[in-house]
Design an enzyme around this catalytic site. Structure first.
Site, PDB file in Angstrom:
ATOM      1  N   CYS A   1      -4.689  11.829  13.286  1.00  9.04           N
ATOM      2  CA  CYS A   1      -5.436  10.440  13.550  1.00  9.04           C
ATOM      3  C   CYS A   1      -5.551   9.766  14.300  1.00  9.04           C
ATOM      4  CB  CYS A   1      -5.031  10.231  12.061  1.00  9.04           C
ATOM      5  SG  CYS A   1      -3.245   9.403  12.054  1.00  9.04           S
TER       6      CYS A   1
ATOM      7  N   ARG B   1       0.224  14.837  12.787  1.00  6.02           N
ATOM      8  CA  ARG B   1       0.686  14.337  11.694  1.00  6.02           C
ATOM      9  C   ARG B   1       1.470  15.502  11.029  1.00  6.02           C
ATOM     10  NH1 ARG B   1      -0.833   8.869  10.491  1.00  6.02           N
ATOM     11  NH2 ARG B   1       0.339   9.262   8.719  1.00  6.02           N
TER      12      ARG B   1
ATOM     13  N   ARG C   1      -9.005  -0.414   5.066  1.00  9.41           N
ATOM     14  CA  ARG C   1      -7.794   0.559   4.393  1.00  9.41           C
ATOM     15  C   ARG C   1      -6.653  -0.253   3.741  1.00  9.41           C
ATOM     16  NH1 ARG C   1      -7.135   5.805   6.983  1.00  9.41           N
ATOM     17  NH2 ARG C   1      -5.468   6.137   5.358  1.00  9.41           N
TER      18      ARG C   1
ATOM     19  N   ASP D   1       5.109   0.120  12.095  1.00  8.68           N
ATOM     20  CA  ASP D   1       3.610  -0.019  11.798  1.00  8.68           C
ATOM     21  C   ASP D   1       3.729  -1.307  12.321  1.00  8.68           C
ATOM     22  OD1 ASP D   1       3.431   1.296   8.219  1.00  8.68           O
ATOM     23  OD2 ASP D   1       3.235   1.831  10.584  1.00  8.68           O
TER      24      ASP D   1
ATOM     25  N   LYS E   1       0.993  -1.583   0.207  1.00  8.82           N
ATOM     26  CA  LYS E   1       0.049   0.215  -0.199  1.00  8.82           C
ATOM     27  C   LYS E   1       0.775   1.366  -0.143  1.00  8.82           C
ATOM     28  CE  LYS E   1      -1.813   1.694   4.107  1.00  8.82           C
ATOM     29  NZ  LYS E   1      -1.226   2.905   4.676  1.00  8.82           N
ATOM     30  N   ASN E   2       1.622   1.036   0.787  1.00  5.54           N
ATOM     31  CA  ASN E   2       2.608   2.592   0.943  1.00  5.54           C
ATOM     32  C   ASN E   2       3.546   3.175  -0.359  1.00  5.54           C
ATOM     33  OD1 ASN E   2       0.628   2.754   3.150  1.00  5.54           O
ATOM     34  ND2 ASN E   2       3.154   2.539   4.589  1.00  5.54           N
TER      35      ASN E   2
HETATM   36  C1  EPZ Z   1       4.690   7.138   6.353  1.00  9.56           C
HETATM   37  O1  EPZ Z   1       3.480   8.282   7.233  1.00  9.56           O
HETATM   38  C2  EPZ Z   1       3.746   5.764   6.038  1.00  9.56           C
HETATM   39  N1  EPZ Z   1       2.442   5.975   5.742  1.00  9.56           N
HETATM   40  C3  EPZ Z   1       3.254   5.720   7.514  1.00  9.56           C
HETATM   41  O2  EPZ Z   1       1.770   4.296   7.571  1.00  9.56           O
HETATM   42  C4  EPZ Z   1       3.932   4.764   8.374  1.00  9.56           C
HETATM   43  O3  EPZ Z   1       3.904   5.170   9.513  1.00  9.56           O
HETATM   44  C5  EPZ Z   1       5.037   6.260   8.171  1.00  9.56           C
HETATM   45  O4  EPZ Z   1       5.677   6.300   7.267  1.00  9.56           O
HETATM   46  C6  EPZ Z   1       6.260   6.152   9.411  1.00  9.56           C
HETATM   47  O5  EPZ Z   1       6.985   4.702   8.794  1.00  9.56           O
HETATM   48  C7  EPZ Z   1       2.677   5.756   3.722  1.00  9.56           C
HETATM   49  O6  EPZ Z   1       3.738   6.035   3.707  1.00  9.56           O
HETATM   50  C8  EPZ Z   1       1.598   6.530   3.321  1.00  9.56           C
HETATM   51  P1  EPZ Z   1       6.374  10.386   8.541  1.00  9.56           P
HETATM   52  P2  EPZ Z   1       4.336   9.359   6.943  1.00  9.56           P
HETATM   53  O7  EPZ Z   1       6.333  11.834   7.814  1.00  9.56           O
HETATM   54  O8  EPZ Z   1       5.415   9.705   5.657  1.00  9.56           O
HETATM   55  C9  EPZ Z   1       7.185  13.563  11.949  1.00  9.56           C
HETATM   56  C10 EPZ Z   1      -0.367   2.681   7.895  1.00  9.56           C
HETATM   57  O9  EPZ Z   1       0.197   2.060   8.887  1.00  9.56           O
HETATM   58  N2  EPZ Z   1       6.738  14.864  10.584  1.00  9.56           N
HETATM   59  O10 EPZ Z   1       7.659   9.201   8.431  1.00  9.56           O
HETATM   60  O11 EPZ Z   1       3.095  10.048   7.527  1.00  9.56           O
HETATM   61  C11 EPZ Z   1       6.164  12.707  11.952  1.00  9.56           C
HETATM   62  O12 EPZ Z   1       5.130  12.700  13.184  1.00  9.56           O
HETATM   63  C12 EPZ Z   1       0.753   4.175   7.307  1.00  9.56           C
HETATM   64  O13 EPZ Z   1       0.426   2.166   6.803  1.00  9.56           O
HETATM   65  C13 EPZ Z   1       7.280  15.177  10.750  1.00  9.56           C
HETATM   66  O14 EPZ Z   1       7.558  15.379  12.345  1.00  9.56           O
HETATM   67  O15 EPZ Z   1       4.915   9.682   8.087  1.00  9.56           O
HETATM   68  C14 EPZ Z   1       6.756  11.548  12.801  1.00  9.56           C
HETATM   69  O16 EPZ Z   1       6.728  11.405  14.212  1.00  9.56           O
HETATM   70  C15 EPZ Z   1       0.332   4.424   9.375  1.00  9.56           C
HETATM   71  N3  EPZ Z   1       7.012  16.715   9.815  1.00  9.56           N
HETATM   72  C16 EPZ Z   1       7.947  11.325  12.322  1.00  9.56           C
HETATM   73  O17 EPZ Z   1       8.449  12.547  11.737  1.00  9.56           O
HETATM   74  C17 EPZ Z   1       6.887  16.104   8.773  1.00  9.56           C
HETATM   75  O18 EPZ Z   1       6.836  17.404   8.142  1.00  9.56           O
HETATM   76  C18 EPZ Z   1       7.833  10.286  10.403  1.00  9.56           C
HETATM   77  O19 EPZ Z   1       6.136  10.800   9.710  1.00  9.56           O
HETATM   78  C19 EPZ Z   1       6.779  14.949   8.003  1.00  9.56           C
HETATM   79  C20 EPZ Z   1       6.954  14.220   9.264  1.00  9.56           C
END
Ligand code: EPZ
Length: 418
Positions: A116, A121, A397, A305, A22-23
């Site tokens: 969420c 996020r 999802r 995850d 999915k990702n």
């Molecule tokens: C991706 O989300 C995945 N989703 C998530 O999978 C996964 O849990 C996550 O990466 C971490 O591996 C998709 O790829 C669609 P991040 P993403 O930006 O990109 C902080 C699932 O279950 N951050 O890597 O949204 C954030 O708060 C989903 O399939 C900032 O501070 O996660 C978090 O603490 C859930 N500022 C950390 O970085 C930003 O601009 C990692 O978030 C962006 C992120």
């Protein structure tokens, strides 16, 4: 409202094949906005989030056709440059259209994703990176409004590793004028899969080191055909099921290297996991489970995850285990539901302390987010009696027909309701 009803007990046998990731498919579909030519994807999982992003592409004016595990996309022009709040609320990964819309059409209006069930996020790093490439971005009335002439290559370092942040910037930089260097990139396999697709489309991305991407911008990108990588989180979920339910079965269609940290932890917990050829793993649960500590980390560390799923296994371990969640600030919503099934878990800040073994007894439980739902299904496999998981739209999802796949391994699980 549909529910899953699981009767605990059966030992899992046979084999199961994981679907595409999915990702990986979500950014790959967003990448189709970067070209007027056709992008053809295969090994696409039939999950709700894919339907959602295909709706978004169609709302923007693109053509999207899905048949079986194949998706064909063509966006010769766009009729709208806005990703509505409704769609972004449904799936925060809609933020992935921001970079490509900006890079190809010079404008994007995307609703702020908000929080969420797993935490706040933020997308500040997506915005900072795009501003570095020359975008003018304002946040007003709950929307991100971004405009740019042709984006200009630049150097940018992510303060934190962000998967979709890295993906947005790779897509934006692909069409920027000049060279972009992105430092402290996320190293998840899904990021590499997107970069592979972009290079097939004519982008010029290479990796001076695993955390650094160099992107030499081009004027335009073409179409491509691409097979989506297998879903390492789905694979990990089945491996946990094998370790948990004294299973002995084969998980097919995986990239073993993508699940290394999960396999390592499951072996320490007492499961036997061995390669079966190049693209399959055989998992054997030994009955007793050993307690261990897990800290979630960016790839190649233990994936956040997989945190909820691993927690279910540790409720059955001999002794006390500690899970530290370092990625998201509120990713323990599954704890309360597991406690209702009889688990002994205490949350202290970013840590969950799990005491085992705690016999689980079936009950009605509520799914709150995608991976928490998977954890509740896993718990139902070993709880005595019947477990009913409600609000399983969260599960749908990101997991394709999970009850059929588990039934194929001998689990007593069925979907009821309309
Ligand atoms: C991706 O989300 C995945 N989703 C998530 O999978 C996964 O849990 C996550 O990466 C971490 O591996 C998709 O790829 C669609 P991040 P993403 O930006 O990109 C902080 C699932 O279950 N951050 O890597 O949204 C954030 O708060 C989903 O399939 C900032 O501070 O996660 C978090 O603490 C859930 N500022 C950390 O970085 C930003 O601009 C990692 O978030 C962006 C992120």
């Amino acid at each position: 409202m549909q529910k899953l009803v699981i009767r605990g007990g059966p030992r899992l046998r046979g084999e199961v094949r994981v679907s595409g990731a999915k990702n990986a498919v979500l950014p790959s579909i967003a990448a189709s906005l970067l070209t007027a030519e056709e992008v053809r994807l295969t090994n696409v999982p039939r999950v709700k989030d894919v339907e959602t992003i295909l709706t978004l592409i169609a709302d923007l004016g693109g053509a999207a056709e899905a048949s079986g595990d194949r998706v064909s996309l063509r966006v010769p022009k766009i009729l709208s440059d806005e990703a509505s709040y409704g769609l972004v609320r449904a799936m925060r990964a809609s933020i992935l259209v921001l970079g490509p819309l900006l890079a190809r059409f010079g404008k994007a209006v995307v609703a702020l994703p908000g929080g969420c069930a797993i935490g706040s996020r933020p997308i500040d790093l997506h915005i900072a990176g795009l501003q570095k490439l020359g975008a003018a971005i304002t946040l007003e009335h709950g929307y991100i409004r971004a405009e740019a002439g042709r984006l200009r290559g630049a150097e940018f370092a992510f303060d934190k590793k962000t998967v979709t942040g890295t993906e947005n910037l790779l897509m934006a930089a692909a069409l920027a004028k000049g060279e972009t260097v992105l430092r402290n990139c996320a190293r998840e396999p899904e990021v590499a899969d997107l970069a592979a697709l972009l290079n097939k489309m004519g982008a010029r991305i290479d990796w001076p080191d695993p955390d650094t991407a160099r992107v030499r911008g081009v004027r335009e990108l073409g179409g491509a055909a691409h097979e989506i990588i297998p879903d390492r989180i789905e694979a990990g979920t089945f491996l946990v099921a094998g370790a948990l339910a004294a299973g002995d079965f084969v998980v097919r269609g995986v990239v073993p290297g993508h699940v290394g940290s999960v396999v390592e932890k499951l072996r320490v917990a007492g499961a036997s996991i061995e390669p079966e050829g190049e693209t399959a793993l055989r998992v054997v649960g030994r009955g007793e489970v050993r307690a261990l500590d897990i800290t979630t980390l960016p790839y190649p560390g233990f994936p956040t995850d997989m945190q909820a799923q691993a927690m279910v296994l540790l409720t059955q371990a001999e002794g006390t285990s500690i899970i530290t969640e370092t990625i998201f600030d509120r990713r323990f919503s599954h704890v309360n539901e597991l406690v209702r099934l009889g688990a002994a878990i205490e949350v202290r800040g970013d840590k969950a302390v799990i005491r085992g073994p705690a016999p689980l007894s079936g009950a009605e439980v509520v799914a709150t987010d995608l991976r928490a739902s998977a954890a509740l299904v896993l718990a139902g496999l070993v709880a005595s009696g019947e477990t009913t998981v409600t609000e399983i739209e969260h599960l749908d999802r990101g997991y394709e027909r999970i009850e059929e796949k588990l039934r194929g391994l001998g689990a007593a699980i069925e979907r009821i309701g309309t």
